[in-house]
Design a protein around this motif. Structure first.
Motif, PDB file in Angstrom:
ATOM      1  N   GLU A  54      23.441  34.634  -4.327  1.00 39.80           N
ATOM      2  CA  GLU A  54      24.240  34.262  -3.134  1.00 39.80           C
ATOM      3  C   GLU A  54      24.247  35.657  -2.215  1.00 39.80           C
ATOM      4  O   GLU A  54      24.185  35.249  -1.023  1.00 39.80           O
ATOM      5  N   GLU A  55      24.262  36.587  -2.767  1.00 39.84           N
ATOM      6  CA  GLU A  55      24.037  37.967  -1.833  1.00 39.84           C
ATOM      7  C   GLU A  55      22.672  38.091  -1.192  1.00 39.84           C
ATOM      8  O   GLU A  55      22.860  38.398  -0.122  1.00 39.84           O
ATOM      9  N   ARG A  56      21.448  37.590  -1.881  1.00 40.76           N
ATOM     10  CA  ARG A  56      20.323  37.594  -1.218  1.00 40.76           C
ATOM     11  C   ARG A  56      20.392  36.545  -0.012  1.00 40.76           C
ATOM     12  O   ARG A  56      19.961  36.841   1.052  1.00 40.76           O
ATOM     13  N   ILE A  57      20.958  35.334  -0.237  1.00 41.24           N
ATOM     14  CA  ILE A  57      21.265  34.440   0.809  1.00 41.24           C
ATOM     15  C   ILE A  57      21.997  34.810   2.047  1.00 41.24           C
ATOM     16  O   ILE A  57      21.701  34.776   3.030  1.00 41.24           O
ATOM     17  N   SER A  58      23.103  35.527   1.673  1.00 39.41           N
ATOM     18  CA  SER A  58      23.993  36.047   2.708  1.00 39.41           C
ATOM     19  C   SER A  58      23.250  37.139   3.463  1.00 39.41           C
ATOM     20  O   SER A  58      23.390  37.199   4.650  1.00 39.41           O
ATOM     21  N   ILE A  59      22.373  37.853   2.819  1.00 40.67           N
ATOM     22  CA  ILE A  59      21.888  39.157   3.315  1.00 40.67           C
ATOM     23  C   ILE A  59      20.659  38.511   4.221  1.00 40.67           C
ATOM     24  O   ILE A  59      20.691  38.937   5.653  1.00 40.67           O
ATOM     25  N   ALA A  60      20.024  37.421   4.024  1.00 39.60           N
ATOM     26  CA  ALA A  60      19.295  36.856   4.730  1.00 39.60           C
ATOM     27  C   ALA A  60      19.491  36.204   6.140  1.00 39.60           C
ATOM     28  O   ALA A  60      19.218  36.267   7.100  1.00 39.60           O
ATOM     29  N   LYS A  61      20.883  35.751   5.711  1.00 43.45           N
ATOM     30  CA  LYS A  61      21.417  34.851   6.851  1.00 43.45           C
ATOM     31  C   LYS A  61      22.012  36.001   7.905  1.00 43.45           C
ATOM     32  O   LYS A  61      21.591  35.671   9.242  1.00 43.45           O
ATOM     33  N   TYR A  74      15.631  32.993   5.647  1.00 44.62           N
ATOM     34  CA  TYR A  74      16.746  32.367   4.936  1.00 44.62           C
ATOM     35  C   TYR A  74      16.647  31.176   4.024  1.00 44.62           C
ATOM     36  O   TYR A  74      17.201  31.080   2.933  1.00 44.62           O
ATOM     37  N   TYR A  75      16.025  30.093   4.748  1.00 45.69           N
ATOM     38  CA  TYR A  75      15.992  28.949   3.821  1.00 45.69           C
ATOM     39  C   TYR A  75      15.139  29.049   2.329  1.00 45.69           C
ATOM     40  O   TYR A  75      15.310  28.531   1.718  1.00 45.69           O
ATOM     41  N   MET A  76      14.154  29.933   2.629  1.00 47.08           N
ATOM     42  CA  MET A  76      13.564  30.294   1.412  1.00 47.08           C
ATOM     43  C   MET A  76      14.350  30.933   0.088  1.00 47.08           C
ATOM     44  O   MET A  76      14.482  30.469  -0.605  1.00 47.08           O
ATOM     45  N   GLU A  77      15.321  31.705   0.601  1.00 49.72           N
ATOM     46  CA  GLU A  77      16.280  32.387  -0.240  1.00 49.72           C
ATOM     47  C   GLU A  77      17.309  31.333  -0.616  1.00 49.72           C
ATOM     48  O   GLU A  77      17.580  31.026  -1.739  1.00 49.72           O
ATOM     49  N   LEU A  78      17.701  30.314   0.302  1.00 48.33           N
ATOM     50  CA  LEU A  78      18.712  29.299   0.042  1.00 48.33           C
ATOM     51  C   LEU A  78      18.041  28.524  -1.099  1.00 48.33           C
ATOM     52  O   LEU A  78      18.953  27.819  -1.805  1.00 48.33           O
ATOM     53  N   HIS A  79      16.750  28.213  -0.908  1.00 51.28           N
ATOM     54  CA  HIS A  79      16.324  27.290  -1.991  1.00 51.28           C
ATOM     55  C   HIS A  79      15.675  27.892  -3.066  1.00 51.28           C
ATOM     56  O   HIS A  79      14.630  27.360  -3.861  1.00 51.28           O
ATOM     57  N   LYS A  80      15.918  29.266  -3.338  1.00 46.65           N
ATOM     58  CA  LYS A  80      15.578  30.070  -4.460  1.00 46.65           C
ATOM     59  C   LYS A  80      13.845  30.233  -4.651  1.00 46.65           C
ATOM     60  O   LYS A  80      13.433  29.833  -5.783  1.00 46.65           O
ATOM     61  N   MET A  81      13.358  30.341  -3.675  1.00 55.72           N
ATOM     62  CA  MET A  81      11.992  30.439  -3.884  1.00 55.72           C
ATOM     63  C   MET A  81      11.432  32.085  -3.553  1.00 55.72           C
ATOM     64  O   MET A  81      12.382  32.923  -3.051  1.00 55.72           O
ATOM     65  N   ASP A  82      10.365  32.298  -3.717  1.00 55.27           N
ATOM     66  CA  ASP A  82       9.792  33.673  -3.162  1.00 55.27           C
ATOM     67  C   ASP A  82       8.655  33.403  -2.210  1.00 55.27           C
ATOM     68  O   ASP A  82       8.291  32.121  -2.144  1.00 55.27           O
ATOM     69  N   ILE A  83       8.046  34.349  -1.631  1.00 53.05           N
ATOM     70  CA  ILE A  83       6.970  34.127  -0.801  1.00 53.05           C
ATOM     71  C   ILE A  83       5.886  33.529  -1.547  1.00 53.05           C
ATOM     72  O   ILE A  83       5.150  32.272  -0.880  1.00 53.05           O
ATOM     73  N   PRO A  84       5.267  33.749  -2.747  1.00 50.58           N
ATOM     74  CA  PRO A  84       4.105  33.064  -3.451  1.00 50.58           C
ATOM     75  C   PRO A  84       4.578  31.626  -3.523  1.00 50.58           C
ATOM     76  O   PRO A  84       3.802  30.717  -3.276  1.00 50.58           O
ATOM     77  N   VAL A  85       5.604  31.125  -4.022  1.00 48.64           N
ATOM     78  CA  VAL A  85       6.078  29.619  -4.250  1.00 48.64           C
ATOM     79  C   VAL A  85       6.057  29.187  -2.913  1.00 48.64           C
ATOM     80  O   VAL A  85       5.557  27.926  -2.615  1.00 48.64           O
ATOM     81  N   LEU A  86       6.768  29.603  -1.794  1.00 52.27           N
ATOM     82  CA  LEU A  86       6.798  29.077  -0.441  1.00 52.27           C
ATOM     83  C   LEU A  86       5.433  28.743   0.071  1.00 52.27           C
ATOM     84  O   LEU A  86       5.121  27.668   0.573  1.00 52.27           O
ATOM     85  N   ALA A  87       4.608  29.758   0.031  1.00 55.09           N
ATOM     86  CA  ALA A  87       3.232  29.762   0.395  1.00 55.09           C
ATOM     87  C   ALA A  87       2.476  28.607  -0.078  1.00 55.09           C
ATOM     88  O   ALA A  87       1.720  27.918   0.631  1.00 55.09           O
ATOM     89  N   SER A  88       2.783  28.458  -1.410  1.00 57.81           N
ATOM     90  CA  SER A  88       1.782  27.401  -2.082  1.00 57.81           C
ATOM     91  C   SER A  88       2.540  25.890  -1.860  1.00 57.81           C
ATOM     92  O   SER A  88       1.718  24.958  -1.696  1.00 57.81           O
ATOM     93  N   TYR A  89       3.837  25.947  -1.435  1.00 57.99           N
ATOM     94  CA  TYR A  89       4.295  24.833  -1.096  1.00 57.99           C
ATOM     95  C   TYR A  89       3.798  24.343   0.531  1.00 57.99           C
ATOM     96  O   TYR A  89       3.688  22.948   0.624  1.00 57.99           O
TER      97      TYR A  89
END
Length: 133
Positions: A54-61, A74-89
């Motif tokens: 929740e803190e990471r989401i707040s910081i990103a926002k 922000y949306y990456m953090e909201l969906h509990k992803m990291d860069i490697p996961v998002l990149a693969s999607y």
């Protein structure tokens, strides 16, 4: 642990009527399954992990609202992803996804690329482009 010793502490799972299956030893010494409504140490660990998320989401926002990063982060953090996961999607290199965090680069992205992100986050393009305070 013996079947009668399986923890039944109150947890977030118990409040949602969800029970976790655990292995225990029955009265004959055989392994069996048992349901647990929670265990205090595990509940504390999960609560701490949720607070960090929740803190990471707040910081990103806040960073998005200050113009320091793009809504993708922000949306990456909201969906509990990291860069490697998002990149693969989205089917892009990690360095490109990270580059898309820059507001100036984000503003120049093609609709097709933005749509990939919107599809992954299951939101509309307008939601992706604008985050409300």
């Amino acid at each position: 642990m013996k079947k009668e010793e399986v923890p039944q502490d109150k947890s977030n799972l118990a409040s949602a009527n969800i029970r976790e299956m655990v292995y225990a030893v029955d009265k004959d010494g055989n392994y069996t399954t048992s349901l647990s409504s929670g265990w205090d140490p595990k509940t504390i660990a999960l609560d701490n992990a949720i607070k960090v998320i929740e803190e990471r989401i707040s910081i990103a926002k806040e960073k998005v609202l200050k113009g320091e990063t793009s809504p993708i982060e922000y949306y990456m953090e909201l969906h509990k992803m990291d860069i490697p996961v998002l990149a693969s999607y989205v089917g892009l290199w990690q360095w490109r996804v990270k580059r898309h965090f820059k507001p100036t680069v984000f503003k120049k992205l093609k609709e097709k690329t933005l749509q990939k992100y919107a599809d992954v986050f299951e939101i509309s393009l307008s939601e992706l482009k604008q985050i409300d305070a």
